[in-house]
Design an enzyme around this catalytic site. Structure first.
Site, PDB file in Angstrom:
ATOM      1  N   ASP A  20       2.780   1.280   0.692  1.00  0.00           N
ATOM      2  CA  ASP A  20       2.063   1.698   1.894  1.00  0.00           C
ATOM      3  C   ASP A  20       3.051   2.228   2.950  1.00  0.00           C
ATOM      4  OD1 ASP A  20      -0.109   2.080   3.536  1.00  0.00           O
ATOM      5  OD2 ASP A  20      -0.895   0.051   3.313  1.00  0.00           O
ATOM      6  N   ASP A  25      -8.857   4.777   4.489  1.00  0.00           N
ATOM      7  CA  ASP A  25      -9.370   3.649   3.682  1.00  0.00           C
ATOM      8  C   ASP A  25     -10.885   3.682   3.546  1.00  0.00           C
ATOM      9  OD1 ASP A  25      -6.795   2.776   3.783  1.00  0.00           O
ATOM     10  OD2 ASP A  25      -7.190   1.121   5.166  1.00  0.00           O
TER      11      ASP A  25
HETATM   12  C1  GLA Z   1      -3.578   0.094   4.948  1.00  0.00           C
HETATM   13  C2  GLA Z   1      -3.958   0.695   3.613  1.00  0.00           C
HETATM   14  C3  GLA Z   1      -5.060  -0.144   2.976  1.00  0.00           C
HETATM   15  C4  GLA Z   1      -4.602  -1.578   2.813  1.00  0.00           C
HETATM   16  C5  GLA Z   1      -4.156  -2.136   4.160  1.00  0.00           C
HETATM   17  C6  GLA Z   1      -3.503  -3.490   4.005  1.00  0.00           C
HETATM   18  O1  GLA Z   1      -4.618   0.189   5.866  1.00  0.00           O
HETATM   19  O2  GLA Z   1      -4.377   2.025   3.752  1.00  0.00           O
HETATM   20  O3  GLA Z   1      -5.443   0.391   1.729  1.00  0.00           O
HETATM   21  O4  GLA Z   1      -3.541  -1.620   1.884  1.00  0.00           O
HETATM   22  O5  GLA Z   1      -3.208  -1.267   4.790  1.00  0.00           O
HETATM   23  O6  GLA Z   1      -3.033  -4.017   5.219  1.00  0.00           O
END
Ligand code: GLA
Length: 277
Positions: free
Chosen positions: A158, A219
């Site tokens: 990430d 997300d």
């Molecule tokens: C980000 C990512 C998500 C998830 C969260 C976890 O928002 O895009 O997919 O992994 O972090 O904290």
């Protein structure tokens, strides 16, 4: 299994080079904890839903015993909030000892024994999005080796708490570091989602050379609006995205959602299978 499921890459095909690890010749499929289980670490009051080894073993049982594995859903993927807030005395990441008492390697074996694969989560910044220890530039080799030692099969890397310059260096460096371990580890890069998802800012040719899949966009949330928003974005931008994908390198619109059907099914809640309790 309550609401569950399901990763990932809806393929769009094309023709550039792929990360040379032989993995993910078809889009990877499996289960990822984030959309439903978030950062629930309250195992005392919520033992069934908290991020712990039990949750991942449970999901492994479901994939292996309920027919998902036969359909190709083989990855069981840990997301954020799995680790201890501190690295160990040798500077390595370590799982939260209360929630993962058996350790990650034992969990990986549990999955491998059932013909499944384990994914883990890291972040390019000093901290993960939920403020657990990240894997910044100076920790990349160490953490890649730790994941390989644990016999992990996939890494989602990430981008929270990192800047554009660090990402430019870090995403290719992690690709090299994973390859250097000698263990084939599928590599999922969140990089383009932090660059707005589109060329010219995003270099999809390069991504295809260093990552097996990449999160292009925001997300998914637990709502039909969110599903439609993602579908619309991929539809509108398909000309930019399609050439990037092919065997070993995939666009990743985030998870799908499987919603067991209550009986009778309320009209405003689309569902996709028989009810489980
Ligand atoms: C980000 C990512 C998500 C998830 C969260 C976890 O928002 O895009 O997919 O992994 O972090 O904290």
């Amino acid at each position: 299994m309550h609401v569950a499921v399901l990763l990932f890459a809806f393929a769009l095909t094309g023709t550039t080079l792929a990360l040379d690890n032989g993995l993910m010749r078809t889009p990877p499929m499996g289960w990822l904890a984030w959309e439903r289980y978030r950062c629930d670490i309250d195992c005392e009051n919520d033992p069934k839903n908290c991020i712990s080894e039990n949750l991942f073993m449970d999901m492994a049982d479901r994939l292996a015993e309920d027919g998902w594995k036969e359909l190709g859903y083989v990855y069981v993927n840990i997301d954020d909030c799995w680790s201890s807030k501190q690295r160990d005395d040798q500077g390595r990441l370590q799982p939260d000892p209360k929630r993962f008492p058996g350790g990650i390697k034992k969990l990986a074996h549990y999955l491998h024994n059932r013909g499944l694969k384990l994914g883990i989560y890291g972040d390019m910044g000093k901290l993960t999005c939920m403020a657990y220890p990240g894997t910044p530039l100076d920790k990349i080799e160490l953490d890649a080796q730790t994941f390989a030692d644990w016999e992990v099969d996939m890494l989602k890397y990430d981008g929270c708490y990192s800047n554009a310059m660090e990402q430019e260096l870090g995403y290719p460096l992690m690709s090299k570091a994973l390859n250097a371990t000698g263990r084939p580890i599928g590599y999922s890069c969140s990089w383009p989602a932090y660059q707005g998802g589109l060329p010219p800012k995003v270099n999809y040719t390069q991504l295809g050379e260093i990552c097996n899949l990449w999160r292009n966009y925001g997300d998914i949330q637990d709502s039909w609006d969110s599903v439609l928003n993602i579908v619309d974005w991929f539809f509108e931008n398909q000309d930019a995205l399609t050439p990037a994908a092919g065997p070993g390198r995939w666009n990743d619109p985030d998870m799908g959602e499987h919603r067991p059907c209550p009986v009778p099914s309320p009209l405003n809640r689309p569902c996709s299978g028989p009810e489980h309790s």
